[in-house]
Scaffold this motif. Sequence first.
Motif, PDB file in Angstrom:
ATOM      1  N   VAL A  51     -68.761  11.255  37.310  1.00  0.00           N
ATOM      2  CA  VAL A  51     -69.890  12.169  37.486  1.00  0.00           C
ATOM      3  C   VAL A  51     -70.343  12.724  36.136  1.00  0.00           C
ATOM      4  CG1 VAL A  51     -70.563  14.424  38.424  1.00  0.00           C
ATOM      5  CG2 VAL A  51     -69.454  12.736  39.897  1.00  0.00           C
ATOM      6  N   GLU A  52     -69.400  12.997  35.251  1.00  0.00           N
ATOM      7  CA  GLU A  52     -69.773  13.458  33.902  1.00  0.00           C
ATOM      8  C   GLU A  52     -70.633  12.411  33.202  1.00  0.00           C
ATOM      9  OE1 GLU A  52     -66.552  14.790  31.388  1.00  0.00           O
ATOM     10  OE2 GLU A  52     -65.674  15.969  33.021  1.00  0.00           O
ATOM     11  N   LEU A  53     -70.240  11.139  33.278  1.00  0.00           N
ATOM     12  CA  LEU A  53     -71.011  10.047  32.680  1.00  0.00           C
ATOM     13  C   LEU A  53     -72.407   9.973  33.304  1.00  0.00           C
ATOM     14  CD1 LEU A  53     -71.374   7.395  31.037  1.00  0.00           C
ATOM     15  CD2 LEU A  53     -70.315   6.217  32.991  1.00  0.00           C
ATOM     16  N   ILE A  54     -72.479  10.056  34.599  1.00  0.00           N
ATOM     17  CA  ILE A  54     -73.757   9.961  35.311  1.00  0.00           C
ATOM     18  C   ILE A  54     -74.661  11.130  34.938  1.00  0.00           C
ATOM     19  CG2 ILE A  54     -74.787  10.122  37.619  1.00  0.00           C
ATOM     20  CD1 ILE A  54     -72.173   8.528  38.526  1.00  0.00           C
ATOM     21  N   ASN A  55     -74.113  12.338  34.917  1.00  0.00           N
ATOM     22  CA  ASN A  55     -74.907  13.516  34.567  1.00  0.00           C
ATOM     23  C   ASN A  55     -75.380  13.470  33.119  1.00  0.00           C
ATOM     24  OD1 ASN A  55     -74.678  14.458  37.164  1.00  0.00           O
ATOM     25  ND2 ASN A  55     -73.075  15.939  36.684  1.00  0.00           N
ATOM     26  N   ARG A  56     -74.533  12.974  32.228  1.00  0.00           N
ATOM     27  CA  ARG A  56     -74.909  12.815  30.822  1.00  0.00           C
ATOM     28  C   ARG A  56     -76.065  11.817  30.702  1.00  0.00           C
ATOM     29  NH1 ARG A  56     -69.892  12.515  29.245  1.00  0.00           N
ATOM     30  NH2 ARG A  56     -69.806  10.255  29.187  1.00  0.00           N
ATOM     31  N   THR A  57     -75.979  10.734  31.472  1.00  0.00           N
ATOM     32  CA  THR A  57     -77.048   9.734  31.480  1.00  0.00           C
ATOM     33  C   THR A  57     -78.353  10.354  31.973  1.00  0.00           C
ATOM     34  OG1 THR A  57     -75.455   7.954  31.833  1.00  0.00           O
ATOM     35  CG2 THR A  57     -77.756   7.490  32.410  1.00  0.00           C
ATOM     36  N   ALA A  58     -78.285  11.167  33.013  1.00  0.00           N
ATOM     37  CA  ALA A  58     -79.482  11.828  33.543  1.00  0.00           C
ATOM     38  C   ALA A  58     -80.122  12.714  32.485  1.00  0.00           C
ATOM     39  CB  ALA A  58     -79.119  12.637  34.788  1.00  0.00           C
ATOM     40  N   GLU A  59     -79.308  13.450  31.762  1.00  0.00           N
ATOM     41  CA  GLU A  59     -79.823  14.351  30.736  1.00  0.00           C
ATOM     42  C   GLU A  59     -80.401  13.596  29.543  1.00  0.00           C
ATOM     43  OE1 GLU A  59     -76.450  16.852  29.937  1.00  0.00           O
ATOM     44  OE2 GLU A  59     -76.540  17.748  31.944  1.00  0.00           O
ATOM     45  N   THR A  61     -81.646  10.491  29.470  1.00  0.00           N
ATOM     46  CA  THR A  61     -82.791   9.641  29.787  1.00  0.00           C
ATOM     47  C   THR A  61     -83.929  10.405  30.435  1.00  0.00           C
ATOM     48  OG1 THR A  61     -81.912   9.054  31.960  1.00  0.00           O
ATOM     49  CG2 THR A  61     -81.315   7.624  30.092  1.00  0.00           C
ATOM     50  N   ASP A  62     -83.672  11.608  30.876  1.00  0.00           N
ATOM     51  CA  ASP A  62     -84.652  12.426  31.583  1.00  0.00           C
ATOM     52  C   ASP A  62     -85.157  11.728  32.855  1.00  0.00           C
ATOM     53  OD1 ASP A  62     -85.930  14.880  31.806  1.00  0.00           O
ATOM     54  OD2 ASP A  62     -87.773  14.124  30.879  1.00  0.00           O
ATOM     55  N   ASN A  63     -84.306  10.888  33.433  1.00  0.00           N
ATOM     56  CA  ASN A  63     -84.579  10.216  34.706  1.00  0.00           C
ATOM     57  C   ASN A  63     -83.376  10.386  35.612  1.00  0.00           C
ATOM     58  OD1 ASN A  63     -87.166   9.024  34.607  1.00  0.00           O
ATOM     59  ND2 ASN A  63     -86.391   7.394  33.285  1.00  0.00           N
ATOM     60  N   GLN A  64     -83.638  10.546  36.885  1.00  0.00           N
ATOM     61  CA  GLN A  64     -82.547  10.653  37.848  1.00  0.00           C
ATOM     62  C   GLN A  64     -81.918   9.272  38.051  1.00  0.00           C
ATOM     63  OE1 GLN A  64     -83.612  11.547  41.925  1.00  0.00           O
ATOM     64  NE2 GLN A  64     -81.692  12.669  42.227  1.00  0.00           N
ATOM     65  N   PRO A  65     -80.637   9.107  37.708  1.00  0.00           N
ATOM     66  CA  PRO A  65     -79.981   7.828  37.970  1.00  0.00           C
ATOM     67  C   PRO A  65     -79.836   7.593  39.475  1.00  0.00           C
ATOM     68  CG  PRO A  65     -78.704   9.148  36.420  1.00  0.00           C
ATOM     69  CD  PRO A  65     -79.757  10.036  37.008  1.00  0.00           C
ATOM     70  N   GLN A  82     -72.255  15.929  44.223  1.00  0.00           N
ATOM     71  CA  GLN A  82     -72.536  17.008  43.283  1.00  0.00           C
ATOM     72  C   GLN A  82     -73.179  16.496  41.994  1.00  0.00           C
ATOM     73  OE1 GLN A  82     -72.016  20.063  44.527  1.00  0.00           O
ATOM     74  NE2 GLN A  82     -71.311  18.942  46.323  1.00  0.00           N
ATOM     75  N   SER A  83     -73.394  15.196  41.883  1.00  0.00           N
ATOM     76  CA  SER A  83     -73.985  14.637  40.663  1.00  0.00           C
ATOM     77  C   SER A  83     -75.495  14.854  40.649  1.00  0.00           C
ATOM     78  CB  SER A  83     -73.674  13.137  40.558  1.00  0.00           C
ATOM     79  OG  SER A  83     -74.484  12.415  41.463  1.00  0.00           O
ATOM     80  N   LYS A  84     -76.095  14.553  39.522  1.00  0.00           N
ATOM     81  CA  LYS A  84     -77.545  14.685  39.349  1.00  0.00           C
ATOM     82  C   LYS A  84     -78.266  13.388  39.721  1.00  0.00           C
ATOM     83  CE  LYS A  84     -77.065  18.103  35.707  1.00  0.00           C
ATOM     84  NZ  LYS A  84     -77.317  18.431  34.308  1.00  0.00           N
ATOM     85  N   ALA A  85     -77.625  12.549  40.507  1.00  0.00           N
ATOM     86  CA  ALA A  85     -78.181  11.244  40.841  1.00  0.00           C
ATOM     87  C   ALA A  85     -78.608  11.172  42.303  1.00  0.00           C
ATOM     88  CB  ALA A  85     -77.138  10.159  40.566  1.00  0.00           C
ATOM     89  N   LEU A  86     -79.452  10.208  42.588  1.00  0.00           N
ATOM     90  CA  LEU A  86     -79.757   9.858  43.968  1.00  0.00           C
ATOM     91  C   LEU A  86     -78.593   9.017  44.464  1.00  0.00           C
ATOM     92  CD1 LEU A  86     -81.555   9.464  46.480  1.00  0.00           C
ATOM     93  CD2 LEU A  86     -82.523   7.476  45.310  1.00  0.00           C
ATOM     94  N   LEU A  87     -77.901   9.479  45.487  1.00  0.00           N
ATOM     95  CA  LEU A  87     -76.730   8.774  46.008  1.00  0.00           C
ATOM     96  C   LEU A  87     -77.121   7.985  47.255  1.00  0.00           C
ATOM     97  CD1 LEU A  87     -73.693   8.141  46.066  1.00  0.00           C
ATOM     98  CD2 LEU A  87     -73.370  10.285  47.305  1.00  0.00           C
TER      99      LEU A  87
END
Length: 131
Positions: A51-59, A61-65, A82-87
């Motif tokens: 989740v840390e990797l995914i959230n870092r990627t979201a921040e 790239t400014d795109n929701q993974p 709880q991640s910033k991604a579309l699951l």
Amino acid sequence: MTKRNVFYISDQTGITAELLGQTLLSQFDSIEFITQTLPYISTEKKALETVELINRTAEQTDNQPVLISTIVHPDIKAIFHQSKALLLDVFENFISPLEHTFKEPSSLRVGKNHSLEDKKAYDGRIHAVNF
């Protein structure tokens, strides 16, 4: 061309998540997908790190993974909610309606599709691959 990050996450090899994900994403011709398969996420610690990797990627790239998941364990699955991604959870989207229709709960056993319950069929597949 727009770029989007997609993560295939699984508590096993990730092959099922990849196959379904590739099929779904193939419908979007104008997007370049940057995909990463993250298999064997079988502990809460690994899930939190992912989740840390995914959230870092979201921040960055400014795109929701997008996450395409075949994780079975409810506690590990909850971490990804709880991640910033579309699951896109394969089991939540398909197993729940099947349980309702069959009026029976699923086993939610990890790796069931890849199990060795039919050893003869498994040996045949391995022989074909080695041929």
